[in-house]
Design a protein around this motif. Structure first.
Motif, PDB file in Angstrom:
ATOM      1  N   ARG A   1      93.878  84.172  51.430  1.00 62.48           N
ATOM      2  CA  ARG A   1      93.371  83.246  50.419  1.00 62.48           C
ATOM      3  C   ARG A   1      91.868  83.472  50.267  1.00 62.48           C
ATOM      4  NH1 ARG A   1      96.909  79.138  49.796  1.00 62.48           N
ATOM      5  NH2 ARG A   1      98.498  78.866  51.375  1.00 62.48           N
ATOM      6  N   PRO A   2      91.308  83.054  49.137  1.00 62.50           N
ATOM      7  CA  PRO A   2      89.844  83.131  49.012  1.00 62.50           C
ATOM      8  C   PRO A   2      89.179  82.385  50.183  1.00 62.50           C
ATOM      9  CG  PRO A   2      90.830  82.624  46.896  1.00 62.50           C
ATOM     10  CD  PRO A   2      91.941  82.544  47.922  1.00 62.50           C
ATOM     11  N   GLY A   3      88.196  83.012  50.786  1.00 64.52           N
ATOM     12  CA  GLY A   3      87.493  82.433  51.922  1.00 64.52           C
ATOM     13  C   GLY A   3      87.987  82.925  53.272  1.00 64.52           C
ATOM     14  N   ASP A   4      89.192  83.527  53.320  1.00 67.85           N
ATOM     15  CA  ASP A   4      89.712  84.070  54.577  1.00 67.85           C
ATOM     16  C   ASP A   4      88.935  85.324  54.974  1.00 67.85           C
ATOM     17  OD1 ASP A   4      91.689  82.148  54.631  1.00 67.85           O
ATOM     18  OD2 ASP A   4      93.318  83.525  54.061  1.00 67.85           O
ATOM     19  N   LYS A   5      88.759  85.519  56.284  1.00 69.33           N
ATOM     20  CA  LYS A   5      88.175  86.755  56.784  1.00 69.33           C
ATOM     21  C   LYS A   5      89.259  87.826  56.759  1.00 69.33           C
ATOM     22  CE  LYS A   5      86.119  88.904  60.794  1.00 69.33           C
ATOM     23  NZ  LYS A   5      85.909  88.817  62.231  1.00 69.33           N
ATOM     24  N   LEU A   6      88.926  88.987  56.206  1.00 65.38           N
ATOM     25  CA  LEU A   6      89.884  90.082  56.130  1.00 65.38           C
ATOM     26  C   LEU A   6      90.036  90.713  57.510  1.00 65.38           C
ATOM     27  CD1 LEU A   6      88.841  91.716  52.748  1.00 65.38           C
ATOM     28  CD2 LEU A   6      90.880  90.354  53.218  1.00 65.38           C
ATOM     29  N   ILE A   7      91.239  90.658  58.050  1.00 65.52           N
ATOM     30  CA  ILE A   7      91.516  91.225  59.368  1.00 65.52           C
ATOM     31  C   ILE A   7      91.315  92.735  59.312  1.00 65.52           C
ATOM     32  CG2 ILE A   7      93.309  91.609  61.103  1.00 65.52           C
ATOM     33  CD1 ILE A   7      94.485  88.913  60.223  1.00 65.52           C
TER      34      ILE A   7
ATOM     35  N   SER B   1      88.442  94.203  58.899  1.00 64.44           N
ATOM     36  CA  SER B   1      87.235  94.547  58.152  1.00 64.44           C
ATOM     37  C   SER B   1      86.085  94.782  59.126  1.00 64.44           C
ATOM     38  CB  SER B   1      86.876  93.414  57.191  1.00 64.44           C
ATOM     39  OG  SER B   1      85.601  93.629  56.634  1.00 64.44           O
ATOM     40  N   PRO B   2      85.454  95.953  59.078  1.00 67.07           N
ATOM     41  CA  PRO B   2      84.366  96.236  60.010  1.00 67.07           C
ATOM     42  C   PRO B   2      83.106  95.419  59.719  1.00 67.07           C
ATOM     43  CG  PRO B   2      84.606  98.032  58.453  1.00 67.07           C
ATOM     44  CD  PRO B   2      85.743  97.074  58.200  1.00 67.07           C
ATOM     45  N   THR B   3      83.039  94.817  58.530  1.00 73.52           N
ATOM     46  CA  THR B   3      81.830  94.074  58.150  1.00 73.52           C
ATOM     47  C   THR B   3      82.079  92.575  58.039  1.00 73.52           C
ATOM     48  OG1 THR B   3      82.314  94.410  55.811  1.00 73.52           O
ATOM     49  CG2 THR B   3      80.890  96.051  56.879  1.00 73.52           C
ATOM     50  N   ASP B   4      83.171  92.071  58.643  1.00 75.06           N
ATOM     51  CA  ASP B   4      83.521  90.646  58.542  1.00 75.06           C
ATOM     52  C   ASP B   4      83.590  90.193  57.086  1.00 75.06           C
ATOM     53  OD1 ASP B   4      83.703  90.372  61.293  1.00 75.06           O
ATOM     54  OD2 ASP B   4      81.581  89.872  61.492  1.00 75.06           O
ATOM     55  N   GLU B   5      84.184  91.015  56.259  1.00 75.07           N
ATOM     56  CA  GLU B   5      84.288  90.736  54.831  1.00 75.07           C
ATOM     57  C   GLU B   5      85.135  89.490  54.581  1.00 75.07           C
ATOM     58  OE1 GLU B   5      85.478  93.185  50.777  1.00 75.07           O
ATOM     59  OE2 GLU B   5      85.619  94.152  52.720  1.00 75.07           O
ATOM     60  N   ILE B   6      84.687  88.670  53.647  1.00 77.63           N
ATOM     61  CA  ILE B   6      85.385  87.450  53.267  1.00 77.63           C
ATOM     62  C   ILE B   6      86.124  87.699  51.954  1.00 77.63           C
ATOM     63  CG2 ILE B   6      85.127  85.007  52.639  1.00 77.63           C
ATOM     64  CD1 ILE B   6      84.493  85.630  55.585  1.00 77.63           C
ATOM     65  N   CYS B   7      87.357  87.286  51.907  1.00 75.22           N
ATOM     66  CA  CYS B   7      88.205  87.487  50.737  1.00 75.22           C
ATOM     67  C   CYS B   7      87.691  86.636  49.570  1.00 75.22           C
ATOM     68  CB  CYS B   7      89.623  87.095  51.124  1.00 75.22           C
ATOM     69  SG  CYS B   7      90.843  87.581  49.944  1.00 75.22           S
ATOM     70  N   GLN B   8      87.550  87.241  48.390  1.00 77.53           N
ATOM     71  CA  GLN B   8      87.068  86.550  47.195  1.00 77.53           C
ATOM     72  C   GLN B   8      88.205  86.081  46.288  1.00 77.53           C
ATOM     73  OE1 GLN B   8      83.720  85.891  46.866  1.00 77.53           O
ATOM     74  NE2 GLN B   8      83.716  86.753  48.933  1.00 77.53           N
ATOM     75  N   ALA B   9      89.387  86.648  46.468  1.00 81.77           N
ATOM     76  CA  ALA B   9      90.564  86.292  45.665  1.00 81.77           C
ATOM     77  C   ALA B   9      91.785  86.368  46.574  1.00 81.77           C
ATOM     78  CB  ALA B   9      90.707  87.248  44.487  1.00 81.77           C
ATOM     79  N   THR B  10      92.906  85.886  46.093  1.00 84.86           N
ATOM     80  CA  THR B  10      94.149  86.004  46.855  1.00 84.86           C
ATOM     81  C   THR B  10      94.537  87.479  46.932  1.00 84.86           C
ATOM     82  OG1 THR B  10      94.935  83.828  46.208  1.00 84.86           O
ATOM     83  CG2 THR B  10      96.615  85.432  46.835  1.00 84.86           C
TER      84      THR B  10
END
Length: 161
Positions: free
Chosen positions: A50-56, A58-67
């Motif tokens: 979901r938007p706001g989830d941390k992408l598992i 991701s080397p940069t702790d990227e946060i999901c912007q969309a579903t």
């Protein structure tokens, strides 16, 4: 220098062929949740964000912007043959054209990813015309990802001759 035995060769090929291929459908949409996408497709994802989830992973702790909703063949197809992964995905997507039209109306984006850790010989990536037509009519683009690594036989000092 030690010889690379027939047993080592078969074990190496088996281990690497089983882990090298998979196909993944990825759907990205800002207006729907993973549960809504699952309901529309009548399929359960192998992962969803979901938007706001941390992408598992991701080397940069990227946060999901969309579903992000994805369905991968890796847990369902127990062979390294890309054709088996493609056949599995084709079966999952058959009769889903109306669902993809609904997702298109929600401005969802789709892609089918081919994942491999080795170079794919052209004979392994054989997408049949009916599946290409099905993908195109659904608005699904194609991507190929290859992850290359050094040959472990070279790093152990084996002589292949």
């Amino acid at each position: 220098m030690p010889k690379f035995s027939d047993y080592d060769q078969k074990n190496y090929e088996r281990r690497h062929s089983l882990a090298q291929s998979s196909v993944r459908l990825v759907i990205i949409c800002s207006s729907l949740s993973p549960e809504q996408i699952s309901a529309i497709l009548d399929l359960q994802p192998t992962s969803g964000y979901r938007p706001g989830d941390k992408l598992i992973g991701s080397p940069t702790d990227e946060i999901c912007q969309a579903t992000i909703w994805s369905l991968s063949s890796v847990d369902f197809v127990k062979t390294g043959e890309m054709s088996q992964h493609l056949d599995w995905m084709k079966a999952q997507l058959s009769a889903k054209r109306t669902a993809f039209k609904h997702l298109n109306a929600q401005k969802a984006k789709f892609r089918l990813e081919f994942l491999t850790h080795e170079f794919i010989p052209s004979s392994m990536l054989d997408i049949k015309p009916d599946f290409l037509l099905q993908l195109g009519q659904s608005g699904i683009s194609l991507r190929v990802f290859s992850i290359f690594h050094t040959d472990e036989r070279d790093s152990k000092g084996y002589d292949r001759d």
